[in-house]
Structures are given as structure tokens and as C-alpha cells.
Motif scaffolding. Structure first.
Motif, PDB file in Angstrom:
ATOM      1  N   ASN A 361       0.804  -1.221   0.000  1.00 27.02           N
ATOM      2  CA  ASN A 361       0.000   0.000   0.000  1.00 27.02           C
ATOM      3  C   ASN A 361       0.839   1.274   0.000  1.00 27.02           C
ATOM      4  O   ASN A 361       0.308   2.353  -0.258  1.00 27.02           O
ATOM      5  N   ARG A 364       0.881   1.739  -3.900  1.00 28.82           N
ATOM      6  CA  ARG A 364      -0.327   1.368  -4.651  1.00 28.82           C
ATOM      7  C   ARG A 364      -1.319   2.519  -4.676  1.00 28.82           C
ATOM      8  O   ARG A 364      -1.521   3.198  -3.669  1.00 28.82           O
ATOM      9  N   HIS A 366      -5.401   3.754  -5.343  1.00 25.19           N
ATOM     10  CA  HIS A 366      -6.700   3.160  -5.030  1.00 25.19           C
ATOM     11  C   HIS A 366      -7.868   3.818  -5.765  1.00 25.19           C
ATOM     12  O   HIS A 366      -9.004   3.363  -5.630  1.00 25.19           O
ATOM     13  N   GLU A 374     -15.151   4.168  -8.392  1.00 21.86           N
ATOM     14  CA  GLU A 374     -13.897   4.280  -9.137  1.00 21.86           C
ATOM     15  C   GLU A 374     -13.917   5.528 -10.015  1.00 21.86           C
ATOM     16  O   GLU A 374     -14.960   5.941 -10.534  1.00 21.86           O
ATOM     17  N   THR A 382       0.991   8.487  -3.696  1.00 23.06           N
ATOM     18  CA  THR A 382       1.099   7.332  -2.810  1.00 23.06           C
ATOM     19  C   THR A 382       1.911   7.718  -1.569  1.00 23.06           C
ATOM     20  O   THR A 382       2.653   8.721  -1.573  1.00 23.06           O
ATOM     21  N   ASN A 468      -7.417  -2.934   0.384  1.00 24.27           N
ATOM     22  CA  ASN A 468      -7.482  -2.282  -0.922  1.00 24.27           C
ATOM     23  C   ASN A 468      -8.861  -2.547  -1.503  1.00 24.27           C
ATOM     24  O   ASN A 468      -9.706  -3.173  -0.859  1.00 24.27           O
ATOM     25  N   HIS A 469      -9.094  -2.100  -2.716  1.00 28.15           N
ATOM     26  CA  HIS A 469     -10.432  -2.232  -3.290  1.00 28.15           C
ATOM     27  C   HIS A 469     -10.701  -3.593  -3.923  1.00 28.15           C
ATOM     28  O   HIS A 469     -11.780  -3.806  -4.496  1.00 28.15           O
ATOM     29  N   TYR A 528      -9.139   5.641   2.573  1.00 34.98           N
ATOM     30  CA  TYR A 528      -8.779   6.011   1.198  1.00 34.98           C
ATOM     31  C   TYR A 528      -8.908   7.528   1.084  1.00 34.98           C
ATOM     32  O   TYR A 528      -9.995   8.084   1.125  1.00 34.98           O
TER      33      TYR A 528
END
Length: 696
Positions: A361, A364, A366, A374, A382, A468-469, A528
Motif C-alpha cells: 500500500n 499502490r 486506489h 472508481e 502514494t 485495498n479495493h 482512502y
């Protein structure tokens, strides 16, 4: 167009008289995936909608879930609603809504499908990151400001999902069994409070059932409650694909049917409805009322006639929007542990040092996943980038992945659009799963060992993990609150070697950290957090700002500590029972004295605060106190007011809060309105959920 609802209705009725049946039918169902049909001869435009709430969604082709692929639909990535809730800051919630409203208007949208205000009944709901809190008061207070922020841009906010969409498993037809008083005074009250305070112009119905009726066809919810009891005159739209029965939906007070399919003329509110009207099975007056609500919405948004000239224009991807989301992100970071003043890693002290950053993460993004939340973010900082960019070249940063969510190194969202499959409750099985699992396990062991082999060679170690998603996503619930991807194994071993490791978790809600929590000295949690989330986290870690986020939900030790699971019911089944009643979240854990990892409302700071001289004015329903920053560090602190349990209200209940910024070594007087219907209860005040003081 300003004016009373009576004036708007009168104008809408005038326009209605000029419409044919075909034109009315075109206005009340999707003619594209996100757009209805207009009436060109009368200057009535289509109604254009878009998903939120983390930003305005990318543009799709009119009848296919295929992105248009242009470069003009990149947008500002806004912290998710849970992150906004973690700020406990009404002004920041309004600014978040304003960014979303401005971007929606700038992108040519009329309705932005946000905010989601369902309560976090359990920590397992895959869509929890889109919701604010387990607490109805915190949710309604922040969501009301969010709605006001959106609608100042001549864009309609859309409250969702009405009602009881508290799980994703079985959401397409699960019937929620709930006592009337709990339904009305807890779950529905959140919607009513936001409607009363902010007048959202639209509401979206949920997929599930209430009292045996699908929400999109429910006369109880839409006719009796929303329209008749509450007097709501706004626009009601179905969730995409939620309408199943033409006659039931036509008789319910829902104004527009949308779906995920491209057979627009076959929608329930299209040719099937027209035929039933022509055959005399449905009164055309029912359709007229739906069209009137759509026209009222258009009048409110200055979409008709000469009013178009005064409709606000708005930018998107502005510098001001990026500044707003950074401010929100800063206040949402929650400091959960800080033993031995491990944090902050002050920049002069880490200059010319070696820092190891570990965790998928950390590297990454998101924004491009999670279901209908989305978006195409203009950019996303990040944590790894935030740290390196914030500290500069004098400090050496090395990165190791440490754990893996999958074997793919790129960690990008897949190319298949999930939306067309979203009307299914489950997916297929992975081929040769045992072999794939063995390969992934070996890969994770390799990544873990790489970290353990070198972690003692660095001056500092920062771990960034969490969810995460792939896990926090529309259409699927979590099976448990375990920390996935063998992160526990890595953290147990890493903290054994480096107990000073700074641990930061990212996700949409509670994760079980009990296996290593007692060994961890410094722990941060970040939802997030939008395009500037990595910068905000870096600023907290290096001490540029003092953290001021507080949890908007309980972090349970195990999932069965949640009343919605232990007392109530949850999961992919035909009927779910809300046996826990009013005792959700902290109300349950406080009553049953259940240990938790961290309680609702919890959050630490680098600053030190004290409260004194607390008093309550029952006439004004106001708590008054002095807040002192006793430290040498400027910072913000949250003051929370709870009504204590008594015979009338047998559970703890948040009734007031205020976030206050205070310079070092200074004192300020703070007044906090107590929003309690009776105003005669006993109250407790605290700057953290663990140290409440009863108000005398």
C-alpha cells in the motif's frame, strides 16, 4: 430558479400539459447508461447523472460499459466519506461536497450520485468506505454539509441508498427484518435529518427489500414515509437495475428507472409501462407525478428556458480543489498509538539517514477501483511518493513490497468492467486454485524474507499496509476483519526485529491487528484519502502537522464483537434480522463492556490538550468549557459530547462535537450545541472517547 415548492410545481404542471405520453415515458427511464431522454421541441434537456462520491466517474459510451477513453474525464480524487468522517469537521465536509459539485457541474452532470449515508452496521460491508460512520448523528451532521456543498453549484446531490443497504452480499433481494421504532428512529432518521437540514434534491432507492417490498417498489418507504410523512418533493431514482416489476414501481413514488443494460426501450418504465397505460392497467396520472418531480428538479438546477443563462458554471481539476482535498486528507489521518514518542520522525533528525519503506500500500493507488466509486484521478500521491517528495534528497529511501495481494507486480485494476455483472450476487471460482494459492504463498514468503534480511540495516522502518479495493468494493462483503495477504506474519517478525517500526494502515474500515498490536509503538490509520493522501500521511509522519483525525467507527477485536453479527444477522441470505435494535457500534460495546482495539471517537495528537470549567446550560442546550493546549505544538482537538444511558434512552449517544484549532500554550473557550430531543439527560464530555467527564 429560486422559489417555493408551490411555485416550482405550478411551473412544472404547465410544462406537463404540453407533453405527449411518449415524451413523458422518455423522461422517466434511461435512454443511455447515465442519461434520460429529453424533449427537444420544448427545450427540455436530458437528465445526466454520474457516480460519486470520490469524484465524478469517467465517461462511458452511451450504451456500453466501455470508457470513452478521452483525456478530458480525469478529475480530482476526493477522500472517501469515511475519511471525511474521520476529520469530524463540518466545514471540511462542506468543502468536500463543494469540490464534488464543482467537478460535476464542470463535467456537465446534473445529478451526482452521492453521498452514501447508510450506517456502518457491521465492519464487513464492502461499501463501508463510501459511508460515513456507525453513528447516526455524526453521519447526518457531516452529510448535511456535504450536500450543501454540492448543491451550491446547481448540481443535485443524491442521498443513497434508501434504505437499509447495510450489506453487499445478497443485496439484490435480501429482506431486512427490523422493528418499526429502530427503522424509523435510527436508520430512516439519518435520511430525514439530512433532508430537513440540507434539502437534497434527489434520493436513490436501494436494491434490498424492506417489509417484503423491494425498496424501488416500496409504497411504505417511498409513498407513505418519504412523500407523505416527510413531504419530500425531490427526485427519486432507482439504483441501476433495481426495478423488477412495472406496475409496483409505477404505483410507488419513484420517478426514474435506471439500469446497467442497453435495452433501454425494454426497461420497466419504457415500452412495458406505456402498454400498461394504454391498456388501462395504470393511471397516466401516476406518470405525470413522476415527470413533475423531474421538472421540479430541472427548475431547481436552472436547466429550463431562460434560466439556463444563470446556471452556474464551474471548473474541475482546479488548484483550489487540490488544496481543499489536501486539507481534508490532513485532518483525516488518525494516530492510534505513539509510545515513547516514536513519532514524528522530524525532518532535521532524519536528514542523511536511511529509511526503509515496506508494504504494497505504500506504492499502490486506489482511485481506479472499488465499484461505482472508481474514477480517473488526475493524479494520486502514494505514501512512498509523499515521503520521498516531502523529505527531499538528503534522506535515502528504499522500498520493498513486503507482501503481495496477488502475483501480479503491476497491481493495476483489471481491464474488465465489473458493472454489467453487478446484478449477480456471486462470481466464478478460480481455475486450479490450489496451485495458484501455493505459488502466491511462496511468493509472499520470499517478499517477507527480503524485508527481514535488511530491516536492521536502516535507521527507520515505515510499514504501509491494510486493505485495498479488491476487498473494499461494491457487490461483495468481507468474510472477516482479518488483515489479509499474510501481513500479520510479516508484522510479527518485523516488529520483533524492529519494534520502532512505524506502522500505517490504509483501508475502508476496521482490521484485526491484535496479533502484533501490543508490540507496535507507533500506529496510524488512514482511510482512502484522495489524491493528496500520500502527502498528508507524510506530513504527519515527519511532524509537519499534528494529527487530529478520530475514528468514526469502532475497531473491534474480532467480528463477533459487533452486535450486527453476534446479536443480529448478516450475510447472503433471503432474510436478515436486525435483532440488535438500537445497539449498534459503540452503543453495544459500551453496554456489554466488550474490549475493543480502539473505540469510536478515538484519536491521538502530538499536541497535548486539557479541558476545564465544564458547564451545561439546559435552556440553551449548550456545553461550555475551556480547552487548553499545554504543549509547544500547534494542533486541532475534537471535543465530543455524549448523552449517558438512562431509562428513557438506554444507550450512549453522541449528541454534540466540535473540532477546534489551538496555538501552543494557549486557552480558548468552546461552546458546543447539544442536539438532544429532550435536553434533560445527563451528559459526558471528553477530548477522547476513553476519558469522558460527566457534566455537572
Amino acid at each position: 430558479m429560486e422559489g417555493s415548492i408551490q411555485t416550482l410545481r405550478f411551473r412544472a404542471e404547465e410544462i406537463l400539459e404540453e407533453l405527449t405520453l411518449d415524451e413523458k415515458i422518455g423522461m422517466i427511464h434511461g435512454n443511455e447508461l447515465f442519461r434520460t431522454k429529453g424533449v427537444e421541441r420544448l427545450g427540455i434537456p436530458p437528465l445526466t447523472m454520474s457516480d460519486g462520491p470520490c469524484g465524478v466517474r469517467a465517461d462511458f459510451q452511451p450504451s456500453q460499459w466501455i470508457p470513452v477513453g478521452n483525456t478530458d474525464d480525469y478529475v480530482t480524487y476526493i477522500p472517501c466519506n469515511s475519511a471525511i468522517a474521520a476529520t469530524w469537521n463540518r466545514k471540511l465536509s462542506e468543502r468536500a461536497g463543494s469540490v464534488l459539485g464543482s467537478e460535476a457541474r464542470g463535467r456537465g452532470k446534473d445529478v451526482i450520485l452521492a453521498p452514501g449515508i447508510n450506517l456502518k452496521r457491521t465492519p464487513l460491508c464492502g461499501r463501508n468506505f463510501e459511508y460515513y460512520s456507525e453513528d447516526p448523528f455524526l453521519t447526518s451532521q457531516l452529510a448535511s454539509e456535504y450536500v450543501k456543498g454540492i448543491q451550491q453549484w446547481d448540481v443535485a446531490a443524491c442521498l443513497k441508498h434508501f434504505a437499509l443497504n447495510n450489506q453487499e452480499s445478497g443485496r439484490l433481494g435480501v429482506d431486512e427484518e427490523i422493528d418499526d421504532d429502530v427503522l424509523n428512529d435510527l436508520y430512516l432518521k439519518v435520511f430525514k435529518d439530512v433532508i430537513d437540514a440540507a434539502n437534497p434534491y434527489s434520493v436513490m432507492s436501494a436494491y434490498n427489500k424492506v417489509k417484503g417490498e423491494l425498496c424501488s417498489e416500496s409504497k411504505f418507504l417511498l409513498n407513505e414515509t418519504l412523500r407523505e410523512k416527510w413531504g419530500y418533493e425531490g427526485f427519486v431514482v432507482s439504483d441501476w437495475g433495481a426495478v423488477k416489476d412495472t406496475k409496483k414501481a409505477a404505483e410507488a413514488a419513484i420517478d426514474c428507472e435506471m439500469s446497467v443494460r442497453d435495452n433501454f426501450d425494454e426497461y420497466k418504465f419504457a415500452n412495458p409501462l406505456k402498454k400498461m397505460i394504454e391498456d388501462g392497467e395504470i393511471d397516466e396520472a401516476l406518470i405525470d407525478e413522476k415527470v413533475i418531480h423531474i421538472l421540479i428538479l430541472m427548475l431547481r438546477l436552472n436547466m429550463l428556458d431562460e434560466d439556463r443563462l444563470i446556471r452556474k458554471d464551474a471548473p474541475y481539476n482546479s488548484f483550489a480543489a487540490r488544496a481543499d482535498v489536501l486539507d481534508i486528507a490532513r485532518e483525516s489521518v488518525v494516530l492510534l498509538k505513539n509510545e515513547d514518542n516514536t513519532l514524528p520522525l522530524i525532518r532535521p533528525m532524519i536528514k542523511d539517514k536511511k529509511i526503509l519503506v515496506v508494504g504494497e500500500n505504500a506504492n499502490r493507488t486506489h482511485s481506479n477501483a472499488g465499484g461505482s466509486a472508481e474514477i480517473k484521478a488526475l493524479y494520486e500521491i502514494t505514501p512512498l511518493m509523499g515521503l520521498k517528495a516531502r523529505v527531499g534528497g538528503g534522506t535515502r529511501f528504499d522500498y520493498l513490497r513486503g507482501y503481495a495481494s496477488a502475483l501480479n507486480v503491476e497491481m493495476e485494476a483489471g481491464g474488465t468492467n465489473w458493472q454489467a455483472l453487478s446484478l449477480q450476487n456471486s462470481g466464478g471460482d478460480m481455475a486450479d486454485k490450489e496451485k495458484a494459492d501455493a505459488e502466491l504463498k511462496a511468493y509472499r514468503k520470499k517478499l517477507r524474507q527480503e524485508v527481514l534480511d535488511v530491516c536492521e540495516d536502516y535507521d527507520h522502518v515505515i510499514f504501509v499496509g491494510g486493505l485495498n479495493h479488491d476487498i473494499d468494493s461494491e457487490g461483495v462483503d468481507r468474510a472477516d476483519i482479518d488483515l489479509p495477504y499474510e501481513q500479520n506474519e510479516l508484522l510479527e517478525a518485523l516488529l520483533e526485529k524492529r519494534p520502532d517500526t512505524v506502522v500505517a494502515m490504509i483501508g475502508g474500515g476496521c482490521v484485526d491487528m491484535t496479533r502484533w498490536l501490543s508490540k507496535c509503538k507507533a500506529l496510524l490509520y488512514m482511510y482512502y484519502n484522495g489524491m493528496e493522501g500520500g502527502n498528508a500521511l507524510a506530513e504527519v509522519i515527519v511532524g509537519d502537522i499534528s494529527p487530529s483525525g478520530h475514528l468514526p467507527e469502532t475497531f473491534y477485536c474480532k467480528k463477533v464483537d459487533c452486535s450486527g453479527i453476534s446479536v443480529g444477522d448478516f450475510g447472503d441470505k433471503e432474510l436478515v434480522h436486525y435483532r440488535e435494535g438500537f445497539f449498534i457500534g459503540y452503543r453495544h460495546t459500551c453496554k456489554e463492556n466488550i474490549p475493543v482495539q480502539f473505540p469510536f471517537g478515538y484519536g491521538l495528537s502530538y499536541s497535548k490538550f486539557e479541558i476545564s470549567d465544564i458547564s451545561y446550560n439546559s435552556g440553551r442546550q449548550m456545553v461550555k468549557l475551556n480547552l487548553t493546549n499545554t504543549s509547544d505544538i500547534d494542533g486541532s482537538e475534537l471535543i465530543q459530547v455524549y448523552r449517558l444511558p438512562d431509562e428513557q434512552v438506554p444507550y450512549f449517544r453522541l449528541v454534540g462535537f466540535e473540532k477546534t484549532y489551538l496555538k501552543s500554550n494557549s486557552t480558548i473557550t468552546v461552546e458546543i450545541p447539544v442536539l438532544d430531543e429532550t435536553g434533560i439527560g445527563k451528559y459526558a464530555v471528553g477530548i477522547n472517547a476513553l476519558d469522558l467527564q460527566e457534566v455537572k
